[in-house]
Design an enzyme around this catalytic site. Structure first.
Site, PDB file in Angstrom:
ATOM      1  N   ASP A 278       0.932  -1.360  -0.033  1.00 27.49           N
ATOM      2  CA  ASP A 278      -0.047   0.161  -0.219  1.00 27.49           C
ATOM      3  C   ASP A 278       0.818   1.149  -0.048  1.00 27.49           C
ATOM      4  O   ASP A 278       2.153   1.251   0.094  1.00 27.49           O
ATOM      5  CB  ASP A 278      -0.997  -0.108   1.386  1.00 27.49           C
ATOM      6  CG  ASP A 278      -2.064   0.758   1.082  1.00 27.49           C
ATOM      7  OD1 ASP A 278      -3.295   0.647   1.657  1.00 27.49           O
ATOM      8  OD2 ASP A 278      -1.993   1.754   0.124  1.00 27.49           O
TER       9      ASP A 278
HETATM   10  C1  GLC Z   1      -4.272   4.464  -0.209  1.00 29.34           C
HETATM   11  C2  GLC Z   1      -5.187   3.177   0.248  1.00 29.34           C
HETATM   12  C3  GLC Z   1      -5.234   2.213  -1.034  1.00 29.34           C
HETATM   13  C4  GLC Z   1      -5.201   2.996  -2.375  1.00 29.34           C
HETATM   14  C5  GLC Z   1      -3.802   3.456  -2.236  1.00 29.34           C
HETATM   15  C6  GLC Z   1      -3.540   4.181  -3.541  1.00 29.34           C
HETATM   16  O1  GLC Z   1      -3.630   5.140   0.955  1.00 29.34           O
HETATM   17  O2  GLC Z   1      -4.897   2.545   1.591  1.00 29.34           O
HETATM   18  O3  GLC Z   1      -6.841   1.760  -0.590  1.00 29.34           O
HETATM   19  O4  GLC Z   1      -5.472   1.952  -3.289  1.00 29.34           O
HETATM   20  O5  GLC Z   1      -3.531   4.211  -1.149  1.00 29.34           O
HETATM   21  O6  GLC Z   1      -4.375   5.277  -3.647  1.00 29.34           O
END
Ligand code: GLC
Length: 738
Positions: A278
């Site tokens: 993430d």
């Molecule tokens: C965010 C979220 C995730 C998302 C990613 C890209 O922090 O936790 O769900 O897909 O970053 O935006």
């Protein structure tokens, strides 16, 4: 288990490409940048995007996300693909958070879950992917399948709710729907052009205190019984990627958690796809305190099984040197890069790196079929919670309707969280929906009444309230549009208070003084704990954030053009003090009762509205549950059926739910566990026999040694309209003769 999608041909091609990459270019394939984050480097004066473009041209970037449209996608692909030999010609994988729609925004996932219609969610996921693909997006960071049972957590809005079986059914449908391709995407066919990314693996929804990004501490039992089933189902459905979560799982953050990413995901489940971290999660290993520096964060993540580093840049900064210093074998890097290249080959990016013209391009209007789909999804997501004296459905010839409230004329909030590509201009507001549905003779008036999160008692609000009371005072019926803004749920949007925000309660109480029929429509991203509302409102409709067709979906239900069929997939608490509260709780040795039992001095232990609950404009009757074999030998299945009748005066849909309890197992079992459901449509007076077969999947437990086991003994099975209602039968699995 699906056959391997990494065919010998794909593997051979990937290995040939891999062999031509430098160590830096291999680390580049494992690097994903956020195009939406564009600071200026004070030393070089270069913007982040300038740096990214330079690196793409040298073949040092594998993926970018948060681009803005097809033109930019093609421009960056050109840098990656035909860069006169400096690079390697490997196309970029362009990602995007396509969580519940793209330009056509559908209801938030928690709303779509309330439809108990995975196939419909699969269709909205496919529509979203087709629109995103028309903008060059080949990787959607969805579905979000974190089991969540804490309404304080803002991301409950993105989830399917508290039940593992329902989340599993949606996970499968969403993966298959979103992985569209020229074969019209069964997801596992010959050519998906979009990769899904079930997230957040794993356990993110159990953040302590409902506080986003907080510690998750769960037993291997809860991990395997509650959290993992939807992810396993997603993998079995052919998910091509998985996103590791921010949180620790039993002390180790997911992107550095080898037990999660390799032992379970790859060795037990056979997952062959790509694991992405993430956002900046590799860097956060240092903050978590499990890595002393970036170098250690890099080593931990690679060894655990994280293939793509989202946004931190740690892999590109450290991997080449760490391999050259012998601190990590290049073979580990090669394994990750091979999976990434195989994915890009599978998606056809080498043949078609550029955006092709599409009927789903949304630079102008929304595709008509997607608008129709959005309306159907909005209708089916709505849950009727209260309908005193059948005040609903409203008559279209009601001569005067007042639509009051801070969300009545909102065009942004119905889009909900994670709707980056949605546009308020595309939204039908509650007011607009009511106006268009009511007869031309009806007077539909409006007043805001208060701000969603305004401070009650402020001067401005007094006058605003006075206007609302004057408008409402002239109407025959009042529709109150209340709830949360789109920014009050989603990521980093936890709340400790589950009441209506701001001065909304004051508005309700003031309007109630007028003594007119009141219909409360709740536009929220989460369950609210507002038991007091049913003392003022004759009807309560849970309308979530329903996307572009919000107003039409709500009006269709309010005027009876659609008989509400939604059922809650997350328990609504009486008060925040009960949280976490969910239907599959354990019996304990002292079930709630009198003193010295598991109860509260100051509250009931019952929810406001239970899991599976929802009312209809008609009524359904359940006949006696029939089971041809209430005693069965170990290994046999039980065949049950029940006749369900529509005893009301109009067509309606009922979600027939079946729950089980293993009455005496070697490990404590929940009071009830959903083991199946069927959504049936019945005309007035019609009946249907709904049959369920309960086999090992439904009867098995994880025994003390964590083995999946069906244990002889008694089971109770309920079939009914919610987790709190339904007749039951007793079944027995007979022990084998000694
Ligand atoms: C965010 C979220 C995730 C998302 C990613 C890209 O922090 O936790 O769900 O897909 O970053 O935006």
């Amino acid at each position: 288990m699906k056959k391997s999608w990494i065919t010998p041909e794909i593997r051979r091609k990937a290995q040939r490409i891999l062999s031509g990459l430098s160590l830096e270019q291999k680390a580049g394939q494992m690097t994903q940048y956020d195009w939406g984050f564009n600071p200026i480097n004070p030393d070089t004066g270069l913007s982040q995007r300038d740096m990214i473009c330079e690196q793409i041209a040298q073949g040092l970037v594998g993926s970018v996300f948060n681009l803005a449209g097809a033109e930019e996608a093609n421009r960056l692909q050109q840098l990656a693909v035909d860069n006169d030999g400096d690079g390697h010609g490997v196309p970029l994988l362009i990602g995007r958070d396509v969580i519940h729609g793209y330009r056509t925004v559908f209801p938030i996932p928690l709303a779509q879950a309330s439809a108990w219609n995975p196939a419909l969610a699969g269709a909205t996921a496919a529509a979203a992917s087709r629109e995103a693909l028309a903008d060059g997006v080949a990787w959607v960071f969805a579905p979000m399948i974190d089991v969540s049972r804490d309404p304080r957590w803002g991301r409950i809005a993105e989830s399917i709710g508290e039940d593992p079986l329902l989340a599993s059914a949606y996970a499968e449908a969403w993966v298959n729907g979103s992985q569209v391709g020229s074969d019209n995407g069964d997801g596992n066919g010959s050519s998906p052009e979009v990769a899904s990314c079930p997230k957040h693996y794993a356990g993110y929804g159990l953040a302590e205190a409902g506080r986003d990004y907080n510690t998750v501490d769960l037993s291997d039992r809860v991990l395997r019984e509650v959290i993992l089933p939807p992810f396993r189902k997603a993998v079995e459905a052919g998910a091509l990627t998985i996103m590791a979560s921010f949180n620790e799982v039993n002390g180790i953050p997911a992107c550095a958690n080898r037990y999660l990413l390799t032992t379970i995901l790859r060795e037990e489940w056979g997952f062959e796809g790509v694991v992405a971290s993430d956002y900046n999660a590799l860097q956060e290993l240092i903050t978590h305190g499990v890595a002393a520096d970036e170098e250690e964060a890099c080593l931990l993540s690679l060894r655990a099984g994280t293939d793509v580093d989202m946004a931190s840049g740690i892999y590109i900064r450290h991997l080449p040197r760490l391999v050259r210093e012998g601190k990590v074998p290049e073979s580990l890097v090669d394994e990750a890069v091979l999976r990434i290249l195989a994915l890009k080959l599978k998606l056809g990016l080498f043949e078609r790196p550029y955006v092709s013209p599409s009927e789903y391009a949304t630079d102008s209007s929304l595709p008509a079929e997607h608008i129709a789909l959005a309306r159907q999804a909005a209708r089916e997501s709505i849950v009727l919670l209260h309908n005193e004296g059948d005040v609903l459905p409203l008559s279209k010839t009601t001569s005067s309707i007042a639509v009051i409230g801070p969300l009545a004329d909102s065009f942004k909030d119905p889009l909900g969280c994670w709707a980056f590509d949605g546009r308020p201009d595309d939204v039908v507001s509650v007011l607009e929906g009511v106006r268009q549905a009511a007869a031309s003779t009806a007077v539909v008036s409006y007043a805001k009444g208060c701000e969603v999160d305004g401070v009650s008692g402020s001067g401005w609000e007094e006058s605003e309230l006075a206007v609302a009371l004057e408008v409402a005072g002239k109407a025959d019926v009042i529709v109150l549009a209340l709830g949360e803004t789109f920014e009050m749920s989603g990521e980093a949007r936890s709340r400790t208070n589950l009441d209506l925000p701001g001065g909304q309660r004051r508005l309700v109480e003031a309007v109630a003084q007028l003594g007119k029929p009141i219909v409360a429509v709740l536009l929220t991203g989460r369950p609210l704990a507002i038991p007091w509302l049913q003392d003022y409102a004759d009807a309560i409709v849970q309308a979530w954030h329903l996307g572009v067709q919000s107003g039409h979906g709500i009006a269709d239900v309010l005027f009876g053009d659609y008989n509400p069929s939604g059922r809650l997939t997350v328990t609504f608490p009486l008060n925040v003090g009960q949280v976490p509260i969910y239907y599959y709780r354990k019996k304990t040795g002292r079930p709630p009762g009198g003193v010295y039992t598991s109860y509260y001095l100051d509250s009931s232990t019952d929810p406001l509205y239970p899991f599976g609950f929802g009312l209809s404009y008609t009524s359904f009757h359940y006949g006696e549950i029939r089971c041809v074999n209430p005693q069965a030998a170990l290994g046999e299945s039980f065949d049950l059926s029940v006749e369900v009748s529509n005893t009301g005066s109009r067509e309606g849909e009922e979600v027939v739910q079946i729950y089980i309890r293993d009455e005496a197992a070697s490990v404590t079992q929940p009071l009830k566990k959903l083991v199946g459901f069927r959504k049936v449509k019945l005309g007035a007076g019609e009946s249907i026999v709904v049959a369920f077969t309960l086999g090992a999947d439904a009867l098995a437990i994880l025994d003390a040694d964590m083995n999946v086991t069906v244990e002889p003994g008694d089971f109770t099975v309920w079939i009914g309209p919610s987790s709190a209602e339904g007749e039951s039968v007793r079944l027995t699995v007979e022990a084998p003769a000694q």
